[in-house]
Scaffold this motif. Structure first.
Motif, PDB file in Angstrom:
ATOM      1  N   GLU A 244       0.838  -1.205   0.000  1.00 28.58           N
ATOM      2  CA  GLU A 244       0.000   0.000   0.000  1.00 28.58           C
ATOM      3  C   GLU A 244       0.865   1.243   0.000  1.00 28.58           C
ATOM      4  OE1 GLU A 244      -3.665   1.960   2.492  1.00 28.58           O
ATOM      5  OE2 GLU A 244      -2.441   0.372   3.363  1.00 28.58           O
ATOM      6  N   ARG A 245       0.594   2.135  -0.920  1.00 34.65           N
ATOM      7  CA  ARG A 245       1.306   3.409  -0.989  1.00 34.65           C
ATOM      8  C   ARG A 245       0.307   4.520  -1.200  1.00 34.65           C
ATOM      9  NH1 ARG A 245       6.685   3.364  -4.432  1.00 34.65           N
ATOM     10  NH2 ARG A 245       5.799   5.411  -4.743  1.00 34.65           N
ATOM     11  N   PRO A 246       0.531   5.666  -0.625  1.00 35.25           N
ATOM     12  CA  PRO A 246      -0.427   6.760  -0.762  1.00 35.25           C
ATOM     13  C   PRO A 246      -0.508   7.307  -2.168  1.00 35.25           C
ATOM     14  CG  PRO A 246       1.562   7.490   0.378  1.00 35.25           C
ATOM     15  CD  PRO A 246       1.665   6.007   0.256  1.00 35.25           C
ATOM     16  N   ASP A 247       0.551   7.057  -2.982  1.00 41.82           N
ATOM     17  CA  ASP A 247       0.535   7.634  -4.318  1.00 41.82           C
ATOM     18  C   ASP A 247       0.081   6.649  -5.384  1.00 41.82           C
ATOM     19  OD1 ASP A 247       2.710   5.996  -3.991  1.00 41.82           O
ATOM     20  OD2 ASP A 247       4.011   7.157  -5.329  1.00 41.82           O
ATOM     21  N   VAL A 248      -0.441   5.475  -4.951  1.00 45.82           N
ATOM     22  CA  VAL A 248      -0.872   4.481  -5.930  1.00 45.82           C
ATOM     23  C   VAL A 248      -2.166   4.956  -6.593  1.00 45.82           C
ATOM     24  CG1 VAL A 248      -1.754   2.154  -6.238  1.00 45.82           C
ATOM     25  CG2 VAL A 248       0.230   2.542  -4.801  1.00 45.82           C
ATOM     26  N   HIS A 249      -2.180   4.890  -7.918  1.00 48.93           N
ATOM     27  CA  HIS A 249      -3.385   5.288  -8.661  1.00 48.93           C
ATOM     28  C   HIS A 249      -4.361   4.117  -8.731  1.00 48.93           C
ATOM     29  CE1 HIS A 249      -5.924   6.929 -11.789  1.00 48.93           C
ATOM     30  NE2 HIS A 249      -5.735   5.810 -12.495  1.00 48.93           N
ATOM     31  N   ARG A 250      -5.602   4.357  -8.488  1.00 48.75           N
ATOM     32  CA  ARG A 250      -6.619   3.316  -8.551  1.00 48.75           C
ATOM     33  C   ARG A 250      -7.755   3.748  -9.470  1.00 48.75           C
ATOM     34  NH1 ARG A 250      -4.863   3.242  -3.135  1.00 48.75           N
ATOM     35  NH2 ARG A 250      -4.099   1.213  -2.473  1.00 48.75           N
ATOM     36  N   THR A 251      -8.174   2.820 -10.280  1.00 48.14           N
ATOM     37  CA  THR A 251      -9.262   3.107 -11.204  1.00 48.14           C
ATOM     38  C   THR A 251     -10.602   3.054 -10.487  1.00 48.14           C
ATOM     39  OG1 THR A 251      -8.008   2.123 -13.010  1.00 48.14           O
ATOM     40  CG2 THR A 251     -10.369   2.369 -13.351  1.00 48.14           C
ATOM     41  N   ALA A 252     -11.503   3.951 -10.835  1.00 49.67           N
ATOM     42  CA  ALA A 252     -12.817   3.972 -10.203  1.00 49.67           C
ATOM     43  C   ALA A 252     -13.585   2.712 -10.579  1.00 49.67           C
ATOM     44  CB  ALA A 252     -13.581   5.212 -10.654  1.00 49.67           C
ATOM     45  N   LYS A 253     -14.477   2.291  -9.691  1.00 48.49           N
ATOM     46  CA  LYS A 253     -15.300   1.113  -9.957  1.00 48.49           C
ATOM     47  C   LYS A 253     -16.195   1.369 -11.162  1.00 48.49           C
ATOM     48  CE  LYS A 253     -15.535  -0.566  -5.197  1.00 48.49           C
ATOM     49  NZ  LYS A 253     -16.437  -0.899  -4.062  1.00 48.49           N
ATOM     50  N   THR A 254     -16.374   0.334 -11.958  1.00 54.29           N
ATOM     51  CA  THR A 254     -17.243   0.460 -13.121  1.00 54.29           C
ATOM     52  C   THR A 254     -18.704   0.377 -12.703  1.00 54.29           C
ATOM     53  OG1 THR A 254     -17.115  -1.930 -13.495  1.00 54.29           O
ATOM     54  CG2 THR A 254     -15.527  -0.553 -14.660  1.00 54.29           C
ATOM     55  N   THR A 255     -19.560   0.984 -13.499  1.00 56.23           N
ATOM     56  CA  THR A 255     -20.993   0.917 -13.234  1.00 56.23           C
ATOM     57  C   THR A 255     -21.564  -0.377 -13.818  1.00 56.23           C
ATOM     58  OG1 THR A 255     -21.593   2.029 -15.303  1.00 56.23           O
ATOM     59  CG2 THR A 255     -21.117   3.426 -13.383  1.00 56.23           C
ATOM     60  N   TRP A 256     -22.806  -0.674 -13.458  1.00 57.54           N
ATOM     61  CA  TRP A 256     -23.440  -1.886 -13.969  1.00 57.54           C
ATOM     62  C   TRP A 256     -23.614  -1.795 -15.485  1.00 57.54           C
ATOM     63  CZ3 TRP A 256     -28.141  -3.158 -16.383  1.00 57.54           C
ATOM     64  CH2 TRP A 256     -28.460  -4.520 -16.382  1.00 57.54           C
ATOM     65  N   CYS A 257     -23.979  -0.637 -15.988  1.00 58.28           N
ATOM     66  CA  CYS A 257     -24.155  -0.467 -17.436  1.00 58.28           C
ATOM     67  C   CYS A 257     -22.843  -0.673 -18.186  1.00 58.28           C
ATOM     68  CB  CYS A 257     -24.720   0.922 -17.744  1.00 58.28           C
ATOM     69  SG  CYS A 257     -26.442   1.148 -17.235  1.00 58.28           S
ATOM     70  N   GLN A 258     -21.749  -0.181 -17.616  1.00 55.80           N
ATOM     71  CA  GLN A 258     -20.440  -0.382 -18.234  1.00 55.80           C
ATOM     72  C   GLN A 258     -20.077  -1.863 -18.265  1.00 55.80           C
ATOM     73  OE1 GLN A 258     -18.251   2.297 -15.672  1.00 55.80           O
ATOM     74  NE2 GLN A 258     -18.019   3.818 -17.309  1.00 55.80           N
ATOM     75  N   ASP A 259     -20.410  -2.573 -17.193  1.00 59.47           N
ATOM     76  CA  ASP A 259     -20.150  -4.013 -17.151  1.00 59.47           C
ATOM     77  C   ASP A 259     -20.949  -4.740 -18.231  1.00 59.47           C
ATOM     78  OD1 ASP A 259     -18.434  -3.697 -15.047  1.00 59.47           O
ATOM     79  OD2 ASP A 259     -19.849  -4.367 -13.505  1.00 59.47           O
ATOM     80  N   VAL A 260     -22.213  -4.372 -18.388  1.00 57.86           N
ATOM     81  CA  VAL A 260     -23.072  -5.017 -19.379  1.00 57.86           C
ATOM     82  C   VAL A 260     -22.554  -4.777 -20.789  1.00 57.86           C
ATOM     83  CG1 VAL A 260     -25.381  -5.026 -20.401  1.00 57.86           C
ATOM     84  CG2 VAL A 260     -25.116  -4.952 -17.922  1.00 57.86           C
ATOM     85  N   ILE A 261     -22.138  -3.542 -21.083  1.00 53.60           N
ATOM     86  CA  ILE A 261     -21.606  -3.217 -22.409  1.00 53.60           C
ATOM     87  C   ILE A 261     -20.340  -4.019 -22.691  1.00 53.60           C
ATOM     88  CG2 ILE A 261     -20.557  -1.391 -23.796  1.00 53.60           C
ATOM     89  CD1 ILE A 261     -22.469   0.577 -22.389  1.00 53.60           C
ATOM     90  N   SER A 262     -19.487  -4.125 -21.671  1.00 56.95           N
ATOM     91  CA  SER A 262     -18.255  -4.902 -21.817  1.00 56.95           C
ATOM     92  C   SER A 262     -18.555  -6.375 -22.088  1.00 56.95           C
ATOM     93  CB  SER A 262     -17.400  -4.761 -20.551  1.00 56.95           C
ATOM     94  OG  SER A 262     -16.259  -5.596 -20.610  1.00 56.95           O
ATOM     95  N   LEU A 263     -19.521  -6.927 -21.377  1.00 52.05           N
ATOM     96  CA  LEU A 263     -19.870  -8.332 -21.562  1.00 52.05           C
ATOM     97  C   LEU A 263     -20.511  -8.575 -22.930  1.00 52.05           C
ATOM     98  CD1 LEU A 263     -21.300  -9.049 -18.001  1.00 52.05           C
ATOM     99  CD2 LEU A 263     -19.212 -10.021 -18.975  1.00 52.05           C
ATOM    100  N   ALA A 264     -21.267  -7.602 -23.426  1.00 56.94           N
ATOM    101  CA  ALA A 264     -21.904  -7.745 -24.733  1.00 56.94           C
ATOM    102  C   ALA A 264     -20.871  -7.804 -25.857  1.00 56.94           C
ATOM    103  CB  ALA A 264     -22.874  -6.599 -24.977  1.00 56.94           C
ATOM    104  N   LYS A 265     -19.689  -7.252 -25.621  1.00 57.99           N
ATOM    105  CA  LYS A 265     -18.606  -7.277 -26.606  1.00 57.99           C
ATOM    106  C   LYS A 265     -17.769  -8.554 -26.504  1.00 57.99           C
ATOM    107  CE  LYS A 265     -18.195  -2.231 -26.690  1.00 57.99           C
ATOM    108  NZ  LYS A 265     -17.311  -1.064 -26.402  1.00 57.99           N
ATOM    109  N   ASN A 266     -18.013  -9.332 -25.457  1.00 56.09           N
ATOM    110  CA  ASN A 266     -17.282 -10.579 -25.243  1.00 56.09           C
ATOM    111  C   ASN A 266     -17.993 -11.697 -26.011  1.00 56.09           C
ATOM    112  OD1 ASN A 266     -16.276 -13.044 -24.152  1.00 56.09           O
ATOM    113  ND2 ASN A 266     -15.670 -11.989 -22.277  1.00 56.09           N
ATOM    114  N   ARG A 267     -17.468 -12.037 -27.186  1.00 56.97           N
ATOM    115  CA  ARG A 267     -18.177 -12.959 -28.074  1.00 56.97           C
ATOM    116  C   ARG A 267     -18.272 -14.376 -27.499  1.00 56.97           C
ATOM    117  NH1 ARG A 267     -14.695 -11.213 -33.231  1.00 56.97           N
ATOM    118  NH2 ARG A 267     -13.152 -11.257 -31.524  1.00 56.97           N
ATOM    119  N   SER A 268     -17.254 -14.805 -26.785  1.00 52.31           N
ATOM    120  CA  SER A 268     -17.317 -16.132 -26.166  1.00 52.31           C
ATOM    121  C   SER A 268     -18.433 -16.187 -25.135  1.00 52.31           C
ATOM    122  CB  SER A 268     -15.977 -16.474 -25.504  1.00 52.31           C
ATOM    123  OG  SER A 268     -14.961 -16.586 -26.454  1.00 52.31           O
ATOM    124  N   PHE A 269     -18.562 -15.114 -24.360  1.00 54.76           N
ATOM    125  CA  PHE A 269     -19.632 -15.049 -23.362  1.00 54.76           C
ATOM    126  C   PHE A 269     -20.998 -15.060 -24.025  1.00 54.76           C
ATOM    127  CE2 PHE A 269     -22.609 -12.250 -21.060  1.00 54.76           C
ATOM    128  CZ  PHE A 269     -22.800 -13.030 -19.925  1.00 54.76           C
TER     129      PHE A 269
END
Length: 498
Positions: A252-277
């Motif tokens: 843990e470091r105070p200067d570590v960059h962390r990405t914000a949590k994705t929303t449910w809609c973003q998750d759905v769009i990502s999964l829709a692009k996953n052809r195997s899924f």
């Protein structure tokens, strides 16, 4: 991999608190910093104990799914329902189940999974018990109760597999998921045996709905006592690095960059692009369509075939013969266990020589299952033993796919999106699959009967002709899994990099 409970921090020298850890896509954006090694000693005994509790609850989950088909003849007589109305019972259950699944998927990705599981088990057990006291004049209340049970079971089916996936690494994960999914056919088969057995012993089908709530109460107690309050989620980075036997955790470091949590809609769009899924979910939809129709109607279909052949007399008394439900339940249990084990073992061996083995196994088994079911339908009027045999083979090859399909999802979808992915897969597979197939078979049967003279012969033929739809859907399912094989390598590599 990080396991729940006290052992999960063993050997960990520096680790962010749970609320500060990055999951899924966020893990890919952590800035380079000091690392420490975490030794892997394999799954602890408590992990297996947690998995055993989840498997037991899954058994009860699917017993409540199929308790109605197990006493279908008695229920149909009790409420005076047509084939179409009878099929609607399972459709109401599945519709509520699939509509609730995305909600629980969202909650499971973000909140305490143990609390959600416990609440679901308690809710569906209480409703099942209450449905056993409904009189024939309040048939609509029975339909409503099945919908509420569907909502309760959705909480479990959506979240439980992700906990098992977090407890075990890839090799063990497939094995443990196979064991978990063995309880789908085992629970389904026991539901037929329990329902038919209780109806025979008591002379009243209502008693079948009073056993599983007691079992659910035990499952709830075990969940509270043995499953940790917080079950640690594993990241894709953990899974990739654990293959070499060492996990490197960023300090843990105070200067570590962390990405914000994705929303449910973003998750759905990502999964829709996953052809195997997408393609594997459509393949699972075909499986669900066939399984739902078979589970609802096979005992009644076999009874009508036996009446036409003169093997059994028409059922006119209060409690009908339950031998078909018991036999079909036994077939479901046996072929389910053998199919899931065979599918997992075939996948384990064939992956070593072909990276596309999983979807190819599913495609092959679906097509063979469709052929077996078609033959079973064609010989039903002349040879009931052959019908049982080919139905058994059809169920066997369907069962091959259960654990394999879930494992496909778990390695082509990033861990951060897995509960949502499972929820969406449940939604799609049930919406287009077993939510409609029992009702569709029922209304086709009712429509055929309406156009012909009422007779036991036409009662059988109407169900036989309706069932042919399942064979064609099974072939389509094999095609969907074949399409999955075209993209699975690319999607798996992408998920491992996130």
């Amino acid at each position: 991999m990080q396991n729940p409970g006290a052992h999960e921090n063993r050997g960990l020298q520096s680790q962010p608190p749970p609320e500060e850890q990055n999951y899924g896509p966020a893990a890919a954006h952590v800035r380079q910093g000091p690392f420490v090694s975490v030794s892997r000693n394999g799954p602890a005994k408590r992990d297996y104990l947690i998995a055993a509790v989840l498997c037991y609850a899954n058994l009860i989950n699917f017993m409540d799914w199929f308790i109605v088909p197990g006493t279908l003849i008695d229920i149909q007589k009790y409420f005076e329902l047509s084939d179409g109305d009878t099929g609607l019972l399972q459709t109401v259950f599945i519709l509520c189940y699939m509509l609730a699944a995305p909600i629980f998927g969202y909650l499971g990705d973000r909140y305490n999974r143990k609390i959600i599981l416990g609440a679901g088990i308690f809710f569906w057990s209480v409703v099942t018990l209450g449905s056993s006291f409904i009189s024939e004049s309040y048939y609509w209340t029975f339909f409503l109760s099945r919908g509420l049970v569907g909502i309760g079971t959705a909480s479990y089916s959506t979240i439980a597999p992700t906990i098992i996936a977090d407890l075990f690494e890839e090799g063990k994960r497939t094995t443990m998921l196979s064991i978990f999914y063995i309880f789908i056919p085992v629970g389904s088969g026991l539901a037929y045996v329990l329902a038919a057995g209780m109806a025979d012993v008591t002379g009243d089908w209502h008693w079948a709905f009073r056993i599983t709530p007691c079992m659910g109460g035990l499952a709830l107690v075990l969940l509270i006592l043995l499953v940790p309050h917080r079950t640690q989620r594993r990241t894709a980075a953990h899974r990739a690095l654990s293959i070499s036997g060492t996990i490197r955790v960023a300090a843990e470091r105070p200067d570590v960059h962390r990405t914000a949590k994705t929303t449910w809609c973003q998750d759905v769009i990502s999964l829709a692009k996953n052809r195997s899924f997408v393609w594997s979910s459509l393949g699972l939809t075909a499986m669900a369509f066939v399984t739902g129709a078979l589970g609802m109607w096979v005992p009644l279909f076999l009874y009508r075939a036996q009446v036409v052949q003169g093997i059994v007399p028409p059922c006119l008394q209060e409690s009908c013969s339950s031998s078909n439900s018991i036999i079909f339940g036994g077939i479901t249990i046996g072929t389910g266990i053998l199919g899931v084990v065979a599918g997992a073992e075939a996948a384990r061996r064939l992956r070593k020589i072909n990276n596309k083995a999983d979807p190819l196994i599913c495609a092959t088994s679906m097509c063979i299952s469709a052929l077996c079911l078609y033959i079973a339908l064609m010989v039903a009027q002349t040879n009931i033993l052959s019908t049982f045999i080919f139905i058994a083979f059809g169920e066997l090859f369907l069962s091959v796919n259960w654990a394999v399909v879930t494992d496909i999802l778990l390695y082509v979808v990033t861990p951060r999106q897995q509960s949502t992915a499972i929820a969406l897969q449940i939604l799609v597979s049930h919406l287009l699959g077993d939510a409609g197939s029992p009702y569709l078979i029922g209304i086709i049967s009712t429509a055929i009967q309406a156009k012909n003279a009422h007779s036991f012969q036409w009662n059988f033929w109407s169900m036989q002709y309706s069932f042919i739809v399942c064979a064609f859907v099974g072939v389509f399912g094999g095609g969907f899994f074949l399409l999955t094989s075209f993209y699975i390598e690319e999607d798996r590599k992408e998920a491992e990099q996130l």
